[in-house]
Design an enzyme around this catalytic site. Structure first.
Site, PDB file in Angstrom:
ATOM      1  N   GLU A 112       0.966  -2.770   4.034  1.00 38.53           N
ATOM      2  CA  GLU A 112       1.711  -1.424   3.885  1.00 38.53           C
ATOM      3  C   GLU A 112       3.230  -1.713   3.870  1.00 38.53           C
ATOM      4  OE1 GLU A 112      -0.410   1.608   5.726  1.00 38.53           O
ATOM      5  OE2 GLU A 112       1.187   3.222   4.936  1.00 38.53           O
TER       6      GLU A 112
ATOM      7  N   HIS B  27       0.925  -1.339  -0.108  1.00 33.23           N
ATOM      8  CA  HIS B  27       0.059  -0.086  -0.115  1.00 33.23           C
ATOM      9  C   HIS B  27       1.038   1.371   0.137  1.00 33.23           C
ATOM     10  CE1 HIS B  27      -3.488   2.364   1.196  1.00 33.23           C
ATOM     11  NE2 HIS B  27      -2.778   2.973   2.170  1.00 33.23           N
TER      12      HIS B  27
HETATM   13  O1  9MR Z   1       2.007   0.420  12.476  1.00 33.34           O
HETATM   14  C1  9MR Z   1       0.878   0.920  13.145  1.00 33.34           C
HETATM   15  C2  9MR Z   1       0.287  -0.079  13.803  1.00 33.34           C
HETATM   16  O2  9MR Z   1       1.265  -0.409  14.866  1.00 33.34           O
HETATM   17  C3  9MR Z   1      -0.940   0.644  14.295  1.00 33.34           C
HETATM   18  O3  9MR Z   1      -1.723  -0.575  15.008  1.00 33.34           O
HETATM   19  C4  9MR Z   1      -2.043   1.225  13.321  1.00 33.34           C
HETATM   20  C5  9MR Z   1      -3.280   1.899  14.000  1.00 33.34           C
HETATM   21  O4  9MR Z   1      -2.807   2.955  14.578  1.00 33.34           O
HETATM   22  O5  9MR Z   1      -1.169   2.115  12.639  1.00 33.34           O
HETATM   23  C6  9MR Z   1      -0.069   1.600  11.873  1.00 33.34           C
HETATM   24  O6  9MR Z   1       0.684   2.786  11.499  1.00 33.34           O
HETATM   25  C7  9MR Z   1       0.336   3.371  10.331  1.00 33.34           C
HETATM   26  C8  9MR Z   1       0.157   4.844  10.679  1.00 33.34           C
HETATM   27  O7  9MR Z   1      -0.917   5.158  11.527  1.00 33.34           O
HETATM   28  C9  9MR Z   1      -0.147   5.792   9.429  1.00 33.34           C
HETATM   29  N1  9MR Z   1       0.903   5.561   8.289  1.00 33.34           N
HETATM   30  C10 9MR Z   1       0.987   4.126   8.012  1.00 33.34           C
HETATM   31  C11 9MR Z   1       1.225   3.100   9.156  1.00 33.34           C
HETATM   32  C12 9MR Z   1       1.377   1.708   8.847  1.00 33.34           C
HETATM   33  O8  9MR Z   1       0.116   1.031   8.414  1.00 33.34           O
END
Ligand code: 9MR
Length: 726
Positions: free
Chosen positions: A706, A649
């Site tokens: 992602e 992603h």
């Molecule tokens: O990596 C992060 C994960 O540990 C959390 O559970 C999640 C929800 O808060 O967010 C992930 O981080 C994302 C971030 O919030 C925004 N950029 C992309 C990150 C990876 O998916």
């Protein structure tokens, strides 16, 4: 009579599903164009009974130009068949969505086929919410040039039987598709119904058998639900390419025995960061195929990051926060994730000496500073710029994050992002991340740039003092519009980490005293997730154990790290895929690939502390999962392994949505299985998945697929150590 009994049987076998009901009104456009609507100034024209629109060029998001229909009833748990016929000027994309027509515009299902000649498209999904305000939309915006889109026979039929998604998992013999080290352990996993031992054979690239043995039945693997056997071919130590392993009539994907691939991957995993850079043009001569203009340097349509205000009411100043790395597939920049990434990369530099010579082909290559330090400096300068300057309210504290005011769609190159950028409130966790990493930097950059080292140390001390005075400024979970929340309610670990780095750099007694008083100091922090952006105490313990220092009682910190590693080894021994990760209830975490990599980093630290082979073997066995010895038979690193993740992603490595854009560069780690499947793509395909199966290599699956700066840091550090010990 016979006919009747067949009918009865069929009736008895059919699930008690609702009758199939069409939800779309006038989907064939036989009665004009109502009740479809359009935006972006488009009007639907009927050509040969098909609905066509001239899509304007120059819009930003897919949803900026849409043909849709509202007021659709959707029922949670009911399965729908969404189908339509469409054509479009070659190479253009329609984002076909079923979702909510009102705020917050949730997407329940989406697919983004690349259009061409007239074609039928058909998908099945299960709704996860009930609404009377559903919508079917054909989003066709985001193209620089104008084009023509036609659609017909739009249909959304409820009450259809659910579709079972069957991933293509290839041969049932699962190996590390990249390479085993000649002197390392060599394990593989066979998926089979057999419950007793089976013969296996190792074949060279000509098909000649070079080793044989028998499998070990391991029963049903909890992480995948599969019945499996393991294969140990560790006695074979010759370097070779194109080997295969054969068992139960199946031939594995090919693999090598050797270490060259890991030497390449150490560099690739670090080269990942240059193309994540914000605030600088990416040069084609340095990254062929990845060139793009500088993002967020105050050139329209970008609105920053040179002079970024706070969210309304949060502060009355602006900051220049250009630079840094984009966090992931979005354009946000988050201090707590930048912090753990910087830490792990600088730890790679400090502990794995070979990394100092790695050539990353970055603009700074050839100066007198090692490339890895130049790359990390790009992020460090950004982190420092997020600190509130002296003289302002909250001086010394650090803003949690800076990102777009609203979420943008895919694809969207950084320099084309039109959203206003905003600083979010300061937080204790972000402040301690700057304290920890700036202190670490002060130690590591001193030789190359004493002035920078001194500036970093001042910032670190200031941040630490400010955090002590403000220990409970916690970033809330609700702050997730336009960017991720990175919420963190526990900061004792961040205090411990900051104190550890400050102590290691300065030797000051006051930091030692804070360390010794911290509840983290004696706590067992090596749980299912050793460390990540939210939990940083293990990072502190690893550095305390490995960077020379005189902390009273240091040996107990070292033994905690070793005991932590022993726990991961015990989990690994039980695991028929050799994974040193067993989350409670088999609920796999978001970013599980990096969790697994970081647990291996603990094992690597134990190896460095003790020199014992069992840690080396555990570390190498653990790699295999990431490179294909897993339930899905996929390598989670782009460009490594015969079948590897490639549709992570991302708004700019969005080849799956726009063939003119690239896939992520080689050496990019995918997040990997995530049991919570928060995104609509995963929800449509993976509902009810077991552990390892909660993954799909689709650009729309932001919860399972992602890419991020912290995940690649885990990969780079891990592979750095593998190369080091080979
Ligand atoms: O990596 C992060 C994960 O540990 C959390 O559970 C999640 C929800 O808060 O967010 C992930 O981080 C994302 C971030 O919030 C925004 N950029 C992309 C990150 C990876 O998916």
């Amino acid at each position: 009579m016979a006919v009747i009994s067949v009918l009865l049987l069929a009736g008895a076998a059919a699930p008690a599903a609702a009758a199939e009901v069409e939800q779309i009104v006038n989907g064939g456009f036989d009665n004009g164009t109502d009740p479809f609507w359009t935006n972006a100034g488009m009007t639907i024209g009927l050509t040969d009974g098909r609905a066509c629109v001239d899509v304007p060029g120059g819009t930003t998001n897919r949803w900026d130009a849409t043909v849709g229909q509202n007021d659709i009833d959707l029922v949670a748990g009911e399965t729908y068949r969404f189908s339509f016929d469409a054509s479009g000027d070659a190479g253009h994309v329609v984002r076909a969505v079923t979702g909510l027509s009102v705020s917050p515009y949730d997407t329940y299902f989406e697919q983004s086929p690349i259009l061409g000649d007239w074609q039928h498209y058909e998908y099945t999904f299960t709704a996860n919410a009930s609404t009377t305000q559903g919508q079917v939309a054909f989003q066709v915006g985001g193209s620089p040039d104008p084009w023509r889109f036609c659609v017909d026979n739009v249909s959304l039929v409820g009450g259809v039987p659910p579709e079972v998604y069957e991933p293509d998992t290839g041969p049932r013999v699962r190996v590390n598709q990249v390479a085993y080290l000649p002197d390392g352990p060599k394990g593989a996993t066979l998926v089979t119904a057999a419950t007793t031992s089976l013969p296996w054979a190792l074949r060279d690239k000509t098909g000649k058998t070079v080793a044989r043995g028998t499998t070990v039945p391991r029963g049903v693997d909890a992480s995948s639900g599969q019945n499996v056997h393991t294969i140990d071919f560790g006695k074979f130590r010759k370097r070779a390419t194109g080997l295969t392993l054969v068992a139960d009539g199946e031939t594995s994907r090919p693999f090598d025995i050797g270490s060259q691939a890991y030497e390449r991957l150490r560099t690739d995993a670090l080269k990942f960061y240059y193309t994540q850079r914000s605030g600088i043009e990416i040069r084609d001569d340095l990254r062929p195929g990845y060139a793009r203009p500088a993002g967020h340097v105050d050139v329209a349509p970008n609105q920053g990051d040179g002079d970024v205000p706070c969210q309304p009411g949060v502060c009355d100043y602006t900051l220049d926060v250009r630079g840094g790395w984009y966090d992931a597939g979005d354009h946000g920049k988050y201090v707590v994730n930048g912090g753990i990434s910087v830490w792990e990369l600088l730890a790679e530099y400090e502990h794995n000496r070979g990394s100092r010579r790695v050539n990353l082909s970055i603009p700074e290559s050839g100066n007198r500073t090692p490339d890895l330090l130049d790359e990390v400096r790009w992020e460090l300068e950004f982190l420092l710029s997020m600190q509130v300057p002296a003289g302002k309210p909250n001086a010394g504290l650090v803003h949690h994050k800076i990102h777009d005011q609203a979420w943008t769609g895919l694809p969207l190159l950084p320099h084309l992002d039109p959203q206003p950028r905003e600083l979010h409130p300061v937080s204790t966790a972000a402040t301690l991340n700057v304290a920890a990493t700036a202190a670490q930097a002060a130690r590591i950059y001193k030789k190359h740039d004493p002035a920078f080292a001194a500036r970093a140390l001042t910032a670190a001390r200031t941040a630490y003092t400010a955090a002590l005075a403000n220990p409970a400024l916690l970033a809330p979970e609700s702050d997730n519009i336009g960017g991720g929340a990175y919420n963190d309610t526990k900061v004792t670990d961040d205090f411990y980490w900051a104190a550890a780095e400050l102590y290691l750099t300065t030797g000051d007694k006051k930091y030692a005293a804070d360390l010794l008083e911290s509840p983290e100091h004696t706590a067992d922090v090596f749980g299912p997730v050793a460390f990540d952006w939210a939990s940083t105490a293990a990072a502190a313990k690893i550095d305390l154990a490995l960077v020379p220092n005189r902390l009273p009682g240091l040996s107990s910190v070292k033994s905690q790290v070793v005991k932590g590693a022993d726990k991961y080894l015990a989990i690994q021994r039980q695991h028929p895929y050799g994974v040193a990760y067993a989350p409670a209830g088999n609920v796999w975490d978001w970013g599980s690939s990096s969790v697994i990599a970081n647990n291996l980093v603990v094992i690597a630290a134990a190896h460095r502390i003790t020199g014992k082979d069992r840690y080396r073997d555990g570390l190498l066995t653990g790699l295999d999962y990431l490179f294909g010895r897993n339930a899905l038979n996929i390598s989670y690193v782009t460009g490594y392994g015969e079948v590897a993740a490639q549709n992570q992603h991302s708004r700019w490595y969005a080849a799956q949505l726009d063939p003119s854009l690239p896939h992520p560069p080689a050496g990019t780690l995918s997040g990997g299985p995530n049991s919570s499947i928060q995104d609509p793509v995963a929800q449509a395909r993976l509902k009810g998945c077991t552990g390892q199966f909660c993954y799909i290599d689709d650009i729309g699956s932001w919860a399972t697929n992602e890419l991020t700066i912290n995940w690649n840091a885990a990969l780079a550090h891990l592979i750095g150590y593998v190369v080091e010990i080979d």
